[in-house]
Design a protein around this motif. Structure first.
Motif, PDB file in Angstrom:
ATOM      1  N   UNK A 112      -3.535 -92.807  95.834  1.00 35.46           N
ATOM      2  CA  UNK A 112      -2.258 -92.231  95.384  1.00 35.46           C
ATOM      3  C   UNK A 112      -2.207 -92.250  93.855  1.00 35.46           C
ATOM      4  N   UNK A 113      -1.890 -91.149  93.289  1.00 35.39           N
ATOM      5  CA  UNK A 113      -1.865 -91.031  91.830  1.00 35.39           C
ATOM      6  C   UNK A 113      -0.590 -91.634  91.271  1.00 35.39           C
ATOM      7  N   UNK A 114      -0.747 -92.519  90.295  1.00 33.45           N
ATOM      8  CA  UNK A 114       0.405 -93.177  89.691  1.00 33.45           C
ATOM      9  C   UNK A 114       1.109 -92.228  88.725  1.00 33.45           C
ATOM     10  N   UNK A 115       2.415 -92.287  88.775  1.00 34.16           N
ATOM     11  CA  UNK A 115       3.203 -91.480  87.837  1.00 34.16           C
ATOM     12  C   UNK A 115       3.181 -92.122  86.460  1.00 34.16           C
ATOM     13  N   UNK A 116       3.080 -91.306  85.426  1.00 39.44           N
ATOM     14  CA  UNK A 116       3.013 -91.804  84.054  1.00 39.44           C
ATOM     15  C   UNK A 116       4.086 -91.130  83.228  1.00 39.44           C
ATOM     16  N   UNK A 117       4.667 -91.939  82.336  1.00 36.08           N
ATOM     17  CA  UNK A 117       5.657 -91.382  81.431  1.00 36.08           C
ATOM     18  C   UNK A 117       4.987 -90.538  80.353  1.00 36.08           C
ATOM     19  N   UNK A 118       3.799 -90.938  79.942  1.00 33.69           N
ATOM     20  CA  UNK A 118       3.076 -90.209  78.910  1.00 33.69           C
ATOM     21  C   UNK A 118       2.469 -88.952  79.526  1.00 33.69           C
ATOM     22  N   UNK A 119       2.706 -87.768  78.962  1.00 35.22           N
ATOM     23  CA  UNK A 119       2.212 -86.529  79.565  1.00 35.22           C
ATOM     24  C   UNK A 119       0.690 -86.506  79.629  1.00 35.22           C
ATOM     25  N   UNK A 120       0.173 -85.703  80.543  1.00 31.84           N
ATOM     26  CA  UNK A 120      -1.257 -85.689  80.818  1.00 31.84           C
ATOM     27  C   UNK A 120      -2.007 -84.599  80.067  1.00 31.84           C
ATOM     28  N   UNK A 121      -1.313 -83.601  79.522  1.00 36.10           N
ATOM     29  CA  UNK A 121      -1.994 -82.495  78.854  1.00 36.10           C
ATOM     30  C   UNK A 121      -2.077 -82.742  77.350  1.00 36.10           C
ATOM     31  N   UNK A 122      -3.155 -82.253  76.751  1.00 36.07           N
ATOM     32  CA  UNK A 122      -3.346 -82.409  75.314  1.00 36.07           C
ATOM     33  C   UNK A 122      -2.257 -81.689  74.531  1.00 36.07           C
ATOM     34  N   UNK A 123      -1.881 -80.492  74.994  1.00 38.01           N
ATOM     35  CA  UNK A 123      -0.846 -79.730  74.290  1.00 38.01           C
ATOM     36  C   UNK A 123       0.465 -80.517  74.216  1.00 38.01           C
ATOM     37  N   UNK A 124       0.909 -81.063  75.350  1.00 37.24           N
ATOM     38  CA  UNK A 124       2.185 -81.785  75.374  1.00 37.24           C
ATOM     39  C   UNK A 124       2.120 -83.051  74.533  1.00 37.24           C
ATOM     40  N   UNK A 125       1.006 -83.760  74.586  1.00 35.93           N
ATOM     41  CA  UNK A 125       0.883 -84.992  73.795  1.00 35.93           C
ATOM     42  C   UNK A 125       0.955 -84.701  72.300  1.00 35.93           C
ATOM     43  N   UNK A 126       0.150 -83.733  71.842  1.00 34.80           N
ATOM     44  CA  UNK A 126       0.158 -83.404  70.420  1.00 34.80           C
ATOM     45  C   UNK A 126       1.507 -82.841  70.001  1.00 34.80           C
ATOM     46  N   UNK A 127       2.108 -82.058  70.894  1.00 36.07           N
ATOM     47  CA  UNK A 127       3.414 -81.477  70.578  1.00 36.07           C
ATOM     48  C   UNK A 127       4.454 -82.575  70.358  1.00 36.07           C
ATOM     49  N   UNK A 128       4.501 -83.562  71.249  1.00 40.89           N
ATOM     50  CA  UNK A 128       5.487 -84.629  71.123  1.00 40.89           C
ATOM     51  C   UNK A 128       5.222 -85.486  69.886  1.00 40.89           C
ATOM     52  N   UNK A 129       3.946 -85.771  69.610  1.00 39.79           N
ATOM     53  CA  UNK A 129       3.628 -86.613  68.448  1.00 39.79           C
ATOM     54  C   UNK A 129       4.013 -85.907  67.146  1.00 39.79           C
ATOM     55  N   UNK A 130       3.583 -84.649  67.000  1.00 37.72           N
ATOM     56  CA  UNK A 130       3.871 -83.929  65.753  1.00 37.72           C
ATOM     57  C   UNK A 130       5.358 -83.663  65.616  1.00 37.72           C
ATOM     58  N   UNK A 131       6.014 -83.279  66.724  1.00 39.12           N
ATOM     59  CA  UNK A 131       7.453 -83.029  66.660  1.00 39.12           C
ATOM     60  C   UNK A 131       8.211 -84.299  66.313  1.00 39.12           C
ATOM     61  N   UNK A 132       7.792 -85.444  66.886  1.00 38.36           N
ATOM     62  CA  UNK A 132       8.462 -86.699  66.568  1.00 38.36           C
ATOM     63  C   UNK A 132       8.295 -87.086  65.108  1.00 38.36           C
ATOM     64  N   UNK A 133       7.070 -86.923  64.572  1.00 37.10           N
ATOM     65  CA  UNK A 133       6.845 -87.252  63.166  1.00 37.10           C
ATOM     66  C   UNK A 133       7.641 -86.340  62.244  1.00 37.10           C
ATOM     67  N   UNK A 134       7.648 -85.045  62.548  1.00 37.37           N
ATOM     68  CA  UNK A 134       8.425 -84.123  61.726  1.00 37.37           C
ATOM     69  C   UNK A 134       9.916 -84.448  61.792  1.00 37.37           C
ATOM     70  N   UNK A 135      10.391 -84.766  62.975  1.00 41.49           N
ATOM     71  CA  UNK A 135      11.810 -85.074  63.123  1.00 41.49           C
ATOM     72  C   UNK A 135      12.180 -86.342  62.358  1.00 41.49           C
ATOM     73  N   UNK A 136      11.354 -87.384  62.471  1.00 41.52           N
ATOM     74  CA  UNK A 136      11.638 -88.626  61.746  1.00 41.52           C
ATOM     75  C   UNK A 136      11.613 -88.408  60.239  1.00 41.52           C
ATOM     76  N   UNK A 137      10.638 -87.613  59.782  1.00 41.53           N
ATOM     77  CA  UNK A 137      10.581 -87.365  58.338  1.00 41.53           C
ATOM     78  C   UNK A 137      11.802 -86.589  57.855  1.00 41.53           C
ATOM     79  N   UNK A 138      12.243 -85.614  58.641  1.00 45.66           N
ATOM     80  CA  UNK A 138      13.418 -84.846  58.248  1.00 45.66           C
ATOM     81  C   UNK A 138      14.681 -85.701  58.291  1.00 45.66           C
TER      82      UNK A 138
END
Length: 420
Positions: free
Chosen positions: A1-27
């Motif tokens: 049974x595959x465990x559910x993870x809070x961290x997304x599994x796709x590279x696009x979503x991971x990079x999107x959240x990281x870059x968006x979070x950094x940009x948002x914090x800086x702003x």
């Protein structure tokens, strides 16, 4: 049974959240510092104005206050009895900072009340003072819509992250699509060699690899077809010669049977090399086509028509017939009659089932048995029957799976997609 993870599994979503979070914090940090540097000078100006007003109000006599009342009103100021004082302690940071600065400017007992409903500030020099000053409430620092500013920062941060990540993941998406087309049997079209230098080099190397693999496959198919074709000619002559041998009937029949088995093996090699890729796709009434195909089968093959009409699909009629025939032959060789064949519409297209009533195979071999030259159990052959089915279904962009039926036996499933 595959465990559910809070961290997304796709590279696009991971990079999107990281870059968006950094940009948002800086702003947000820029927004916060900007408001601090804007609010502190305003608090100092308010404290200075209040100190001057308190000084004047304390030095003016009653007659002077009455004489200047009209002029003060033009400035929005009123000197009223302390009993008229209303409101609560200031909650705006700029007003609280201004009151602290006022205490340090020589008015340590000064009090400030804020009446938000009337938009009035009440300033009193001391708690026991008889008079109080009423003045208009200052505007909050910055733009009148701070939440609009925050929303704009959020949207722009996410938009910038999306554009940045898309520049990285779009070539990877094209790469995955190229691999999927190659796996499905399509002729590799290659990736567009455009964009930044490193991505261009990646596309160039990938395209060169595709061309090398495609050339290797074509050479392999040519060798396989050529050898198989050249072997069939002497086998045919051997069979004809065996027919006229003066040997015993049993020995002659054994020779002919061995030659026929060798011819069948070569025929499988030819089918695997071709796998229907040269045959065009034709729009076919699948219901009628399947009924005619089953009528040509031997006894023991049972057709179960669908409860509703099957849609028309674009298929390779010869190739699909070869795939279904391989499944039926495999079921007759390794399973037990009756061989049930059925078809029904599904969410993905049309589902075709071929089921026998034999012992089935081990669950661990359901995936590996479809590979070329793989065999499960005994029954002869070279193990290319299911591999041929796999390739033909791939040319139809469909899916081929094997499952053990709940009531016993092995069930082969082919899903042919509907045209989009």
């Amino acid at each position: 049974m595959k465990k559910s993870r809070l961290w997304p599994d796709t590279l696009f979503t991971r990079m999107f959240l990281i870059i968006a979070g950094l940009l948002l914090l800086s702003q947000l940090a820029v927004y916060w510092f900007f408001n601090i540097y804007q609010a502190n000078p305003q608090a100092e100006r308010l404290a200075q104005n209040w100190a001057q007003i308190l000084t004047l109000s304390e030095t003016l006599s009653s007659a002077q206050r009455r004489a200047t009342a009209s002029e003060l009103m033009h400035q929005g100021l009123r000197i009223v009895p302390a009993g008229a004082l209303r409101g609560h302690n200031p909650r705006m940071p700029v007003l609280a900072n201004a009151l602290q600065l006022l205490h340090r400017m020589g008015w340590p007992q000064a009090q400030l009340r804020m009446d938000g409903r009337r938009r009035v500030l009440w300033l009193q020099a001391r708690p026991d003072a008889a008079l109080a000053l009423a003045m208009p409430m200052p505007h909050s620092p910055g733009l009148p819509l701070p939440w609009f500013k925050l929303a704009a920062i959020l949207l722009l941060s996410w938009l910038g992250a999306y554009l940045a990540v898309r520049q990285v993941t779009r070539p990877l998406t094209r790469l995955m699509q190229g691999v999927a087309r190659l796996r499905g049997g399509d002729t590799p079209a290659g990736l567009p060699e455009a964009g930044p230098a490193d991505l261009r080099r990646l596309a160039e190397r990938f395209n060169q690899t595709l061309r090398d693999l495609h050339r290797l496959w074509k050479e392999r198919e040519m060798v396989l077809v050529g050898v198989s074709h050249d072997l069939r000619t002497p086998l045919t002559r051997m069979r004809l010669s065996a027919e006229f041998l003066s040997a015993e009937e049993e020995a002659r029949g054994e020779i002919i049977a061995n030659i026929q088995e060798m011819d069948k093996v070569i025929h499988q090699f030819l089918d695997y090399a071709r796998s229907g890729e040269q045959e065009p796709l034709l729009t076919t009434d699948l219901d009628l086509w399947l009924k005619r195909f089953i009528l040509r089968q031997q006894a023991g093959v049972v057709w179960h028509p669908a409860a509703v009409d099957l849609p028309k699909l674009s298929i390779q009629e010869v190739g699909l017939a070869r795939a279904l025939q391989n499944l039926i032959d495999n079921a007759q060789s390794h399973g037990a009659a009756p061989i049930d064949v059925s078809a029904e519409p599904s969410a993905d297209g049309v589902l075709i089932r071929v089921r026998d009533h034999g012992p089935g195979i081990a669950e661990t071999e359901l995936e590996t048995v479809r590979a070329p030259f793989a065999q499960a159990g005994k029954g002869g052959g070279v193990g290319l029957g299911l591999a041929i089915v796999e390739r033909i279904v791939a040319y139809h962009h469909g899916r081929f799976t094997l499952v053990n039926a709940s009531g016993g036996g092995l069930e082969a499933r082919i899903i042919l997609p509907q045209p989009r």
